[in-house]
Design a protein around this motif. Structure first.
Motif, PDB file in Angstrom:
ATOM      1  N   ALA A 152       0.820  -1.204   0.000  1.00  0.00           N
ATOM      2  CA  ALA A 152       0.000   0.000   0.000  1.00  0.00           C
ATOM      3  C   ALA A 152       0.859   1.261   0.000  1.00  0.00           C
ATOM      4  N   GLU A 153       2.057   1.146   0.545  1.00  0.00           N
ATOM      5  CA  GLU A 153       2.979   2.279   0.551  1.00  0.00           C
ATOM      6  C   GLU A 153       3.638   2.472  -0.805  1.00  0.00           C
ATOM      7  N   VAL A 154       4.079   1.382  -1.421  1.00  0.00           N
ATOM      8  CA  VAL A 154       4.853   1.485  -2.659  1.00  0.00           C
ATOM      9  C   VAL A 154       3.999   1.408  -3.912  1.00  0.00           C
ATOM     10  N   SER A 155       2.805   0.783  -3.810  1.00  0.00           N
ATOM     11  CA  SER A 155       1.945   0.619  -4.978  1.00  0.00           C
ATOM     12  C   SER A 155       0.483   0.791  -4.567  1.00  0.00           C
ATOM     13  N   PRO A 156       0.103   1.996  -4.123  1.00  0.00           N
ATOM     14  CA  PRO A 156      -1.256   2.212  -3.624  1.00  0.00           C
ATOM     15  C   PRO A 156      -2.306   2.097  -4.721  1.00  0.00           C
ATOM     16  N   VAL A 157      -3.505   1.740  -4.302  1.00  0.00           N
ATOM     17  CA  VAL A 157      -4.619   1.596  -5.236  1.00  0.00           C
ATOM     18  C   VAL A 157      -5.646   2.697  -4.985  1.00  0.00           C
ATOM     19  N   THR A 158      -6.583   2.810  -5.907  1.00  0.00           N
ATOM     20  CA  THR A 158      -7.687   3.761  -5.779  1.00  0.00           C
ATOM     21  C   THR A 158      -8.988   3.029  -6.077  1.00  0.00           C
ATOM     22  N   LEU A 159     -10.013   3.271  -5.271  1.00  0.00           N
ATOM     23  CA  LEU A 159     -11.330   2.702  -5.517  1.00  0.00           C
ATOM     24  C   LEU A 159     -12.163   3.695  -6.306  1.00  0.00           C
ATOM     25  N   MET A 160     -12.566   3.300  -7.511  1.00  0.00           N
ATOM     26  CA  MET A 160     -13.452   4.100  -8.350  1.00  0.00           C
ATOM     27  C   MET A 160     -14.882   3.639  -8.083  1.00  0.00           C
ATOM     28  N   THR A 161     -15.659   4.425  -7.347  1.00  0.00           N
ATOM     29  CA  THR A 161     -17.026   4.036  -7.018  1.00  0.00           C
ATOM     30  C   THR A 161     -17.973   4.480  -8.133  1.00  0.00           C
ATOM     31  N   PHE A 162     -18.919   3.590  -8.510  1.00  0.00           N
ATOM     32  CA  PHE A 162     -19.846   3.978  -9.573  1.00  0.00           C
ATOM     33  C   PHE A 162     -21.299   3.588  -9.292  1.00  0.00           C
ATOM     34  N   ASP A 163     -21.568   2.945  -8.153  1.00  0.00           N
ATOM     35  CA  ASP A 163     -22.954   2.635  -7.833  1.00  0.00           C
ATOM     36  C   ASP A 163     -23.104   2.548  -6.318  1.00  0.00           C
ATOM     37  N   LEU A 164     -24.317   2.823  -5.844  1.00  0.00           N
ATOM     38  CA  LEU A 164     -24.647   2.798  -4.421  1.00  0.00           C
ATOM     39  C   LEU A 164     -25.838   1.869  -4.231  1.00  0.00           C
ATOM     40  N   LEU A 165     -25.637   0.807  -3.441  1.00  0.00           N
ATOM     41  CA  LEU A 165     -26.642  -0.236  -3.310  1.00  0.00           C
ATOM     42  C   LEU A 165     -27.383  -0.201  -1.972  1.00  0.00           C
ATOM     43  N   ARG A 166     -26.816   0.470  -0.997  1.00  0.00           N
ATOM     44  CA  ARG A 166     -27.471   0.601   0.306  1.00  0.00           C
ATOM     45  C   ARG A 166     -26.951   1.857   0.993  1.00  0.00           C
ATOM     46  N   LEU A 167     -27.833   2.545   1.698  1.00  0.00           N
ATOM     47  CA  LEU A 167     -27.422   3.720   2.459  1.00  0.00           C
ATOM     48  C   LEU A 167     -28.266   3.799   3.726  1.00  0.00           C
ATOM     49  N   TYR A 168     -27.579   3.785   4.873  1.00  0.00           N
ATOM     50  CA  TYR A 168     -28.248   3.841   6.179  1.00  0.00           C
ATOM     51  C   TYR A 168     -29.378   2.823   6.281  1.00  0.00           C
ATOM     52  N   GLY A 169     -29.077   1.594   5.854  1.00  0.00           N
ATOM     53  CA  GLY A 169     -30.025   0.499   5.998  1.00  0.00           C
ATOM     54  C   GLY A 169     -31.090   0.421   4.930  1.00  0.00           C
ATOM     55  N   VAL A 170     -31.143   1.386   4.045  1.00  0.00           N
ATOM     56  CA  VAL A 170     -32.153   1.396   2.977  1.00  0.00           C
ATOM     57  C   VAL A 170     -31.573   0.742   1.719  1.00  0.00           C
ATOM     58  N   GLU A 171     -32.200  -0.350   1.259  1.00  0.00           N
ATOM     59  CA  GLU A 171     -31.751  -1.028   0.049  1.00  0.00           C
ATOM     60  C   GLU A 171     -32.154  -0.220  -1.183  1.00  0.00           C
ATOM     61  N   LEU A 172     -31.188   0.040  -2.042  1.00  0.00           N
ATOM     62  CA  LEU A 172     -31.435   0.864  -3.225  1.00  0.00           C
ATOM     63  C   LEU A 172     -31.498   0.049  -4.512  1.00  0.00           C
ATOM     64  N   LEU A 173     -31.320  -1.255  -4.433  1.00  0.00           N
ATOM     65  CA  LEU A 173     -31.272  -2.092  -5.634  1.00  0.00           C
ATOM     66  C   LEU A 173     -32.504  -1.946  -6.524  1.00  0.00           C
ATOM     67  N   PRO A 174     -33.725  -1.845  -5.982  1.00  0.00           N
ATOM     68  CA  PRO A 174     -34.898  -1.753  -6.869  1.00  0.00           C
ATOM     69  C   PRO A 174     -35.064  -0.384  -7.526  1.00  0.00           C
ATOM     70  N   ARG A 175     -34.269   0.594  -7.120  1.00  0.00           N
ATOM     71  CA  ARG A 175     -34.418   1.931  -7.682  1.00  0.00           C
ATOM     72  C   ARG A 175     -33.693   2.044  -9.021  1.00  0.00           C
ATOM     73  N   ALA A 176     -34.120   2.965  -9.824  1.00  0.00           N
ATOM     74  CA  ALA A 176     -33.484   3.189 -11.129  1.00  0.00           C
ATOM     75  C   ALA A 176     -32.037   3.637 -10.944  1.00  0.00           C
ATOM     76  N   TRP A 177     -31.208   3.292 -11.928  1.00  0.00           N
ATOM     77  CA  TRP A 177     -29.805   3.705 -11.881  1.00  0.00           C
ATOM     78  C   TRP A 177     -29.684   5.212 -11.665  1.00  0.00           C
ATOM     79  N   SER A 178     -30.509   6.004 -12.313  1.00  0.00           N
ATOM     80  CA  SER A 178     -30.415   7.463 -12.194  1.00  0.00           C
ATOM     81  C   SER A 178     -30.612   7.911 -10.753  1.00  0.00           C
ATOM     82  N   ASP A 179     -31.523   7.254 -10.007  1.00  0.00           N
ATOM     83  CA  ASP A 179     -31.739   7.597  -8.603  1.00  0.00           C
ATOM     84  C   ASP A 179     -30.538   7.183  -7.748  1.00  0.00           C
ATOM     85  N   ARG A 180     -30.047   5.959  -7.985  1.00  0.00           N
ATOM     86  CA  ARG A 180     -28.891   5.480  -7.216  1.00  0.00           C
ATOM     87  C   ARG A 180     -27.677   6.366  -7.474  1.00  0.00           C
TER      88      ARG A 180
END
Length: 315
Positions: A100-128
């Motif tokens: 992690a020191e010599v070859s660190p990575v980056t997480l590219m986030t592109f979708d959100l499936l849950r937030l504060y216990g609320v499941e977002l999977l059934p929602r449209a991509w645009s809402d997520r």
């Protein structure tokens, strides 16, 4: 839970029902944040948290969320699959911290499936997506890259920049775990396919050499693997030595291929149990259904043979 997958496409969809993203050349993960802790799961649902200590800080952003994204290792501003591959197998926390020191990575986030216990999977991509962007996840080792309305222009730009390609998503698409969806379409520039290794050949046939010269690869087919050809390029030096160590314990008396392997390829070959998945870059398939000018890129420990379809589509 397994992530939703994109279907390969030869055309880029247009119109206001689609949005487009950069396709990253890395490791797909689901990042589960709960009560100040983060756990990272690969496409095969393997817990890979220990391998990426530089992502722990993401757990302090929000108390509860489930993110879909791609872990990438950047080199000169472009994701490097070879640099990423050395992080796949790490299970020792001290080695992971050093990398992690010599070859660190980056997480590219592109979708959100849950937030504060609320499941977002059934929602449209645009809402997520809108909810994800409101989180403003922008840290030293994570970010949410933008989306674009013009996929054709983005495709051309990513090719010029040496990136993997693009993914196009229908804005009304719901999230179905494990599905290879027709509402998510991927358009890569390079002909990279995921294949299963079914055998290997030494550097020189007719000798007792145990140095790896080529691997024989295929994709799942009824009764075994459909043979796609011999891959020798990219196996020199430490890469070939490391792969050879993995192959030696998998020796099998029988060929795993359901289709014929030409004599010129099978001569001197050692068959192996078909459990290892690798990425191979090529110029596509020949008229005989074999890979053209294939080159080995690396093992995919985040994939199993069951994740590879009959087109070599593993992402």
């Amino acid at each position: 839970m397994r992530p939703m997958l994109a279907t390969a496409s030869t055309t880029i969809p247009v119109g206001d029902r689609w949005q487009h993203e950069v396709k990253w050349d890395g490791m797909r993960v689901l990042a589960d944040v709960t009560d100040g802790e983060i756990r990272l799961f690969s496409r095969t649902e393997r817990d890979v948290t220990v391998a990426f200590p530089e992502l722990r800080g993401l757990a302090h952003e929000y108390a509860d969320m489930l993110l879909d994204g791609e872990i990438v290792a950047m080199r000169d501003g472009v994701p490097s699959f070879s640099a990423m591959a050395e992080r796949f197998h790490v299970t020792d926390a001290r080695r992971a911290a050093m990398l992690a020191e010599v070859s660190p990575v980056t997480l590219m986030t592109f979708d959100l499936l849950r937030l504060y216990g609320v499941e977002l999977l059934p929602r449209a991509w645009s809402d997520r997506r809108a909810t994800l962007e409101r989180l403003e996840l922008s840290g030293p080792r994570w970010q949410t890259p933008p989306t674009f309305s013009d996929g054709v222009t983005l495709h051309a730009a990513t090719k010029e920049q040496g990136l993997e390609g693009i993914v196009s998503k229908r804005i009304d698409s719901v999230y179905v775990p494990g599905l290879r969806s027709p509402y998510w379409l991927k358009s890569p520039h390079r002909g990279t396919v995921s294949v299963v290794i079914g055998g290997w050949r030494p550097e020189s046939t007719g000798t007792v050499s145990r140095r790896l010269g080529a691997v024989l690869v295929g994709v799942p087919d009824p009764g075994g693997l459909r043979y796609l050809g011999r891959v020798g390029s990219g196996l020199a030096g430490k890469t070939g030595q490391s792969l050879m160590r993995d192959l030696e314990s998998l020796t099998s008396a029988e060929s795993p291929f359901a289709t014929d392997v030409p004599v010129e390829d099978s001569a001197g070959a050692t068959w192996v149990r078909p459990v290892l998945v690798a990425d191979v870059q090529s110029l596509g398939l020949s008229g005989q259904g074999k890979l053209r000018q294939p080159a080995y890129k690396g093992l995919r420990s985040d994939l199993t043979p069951a994740d590879v379809d009959d087109h070599g589509d593993g992402e």
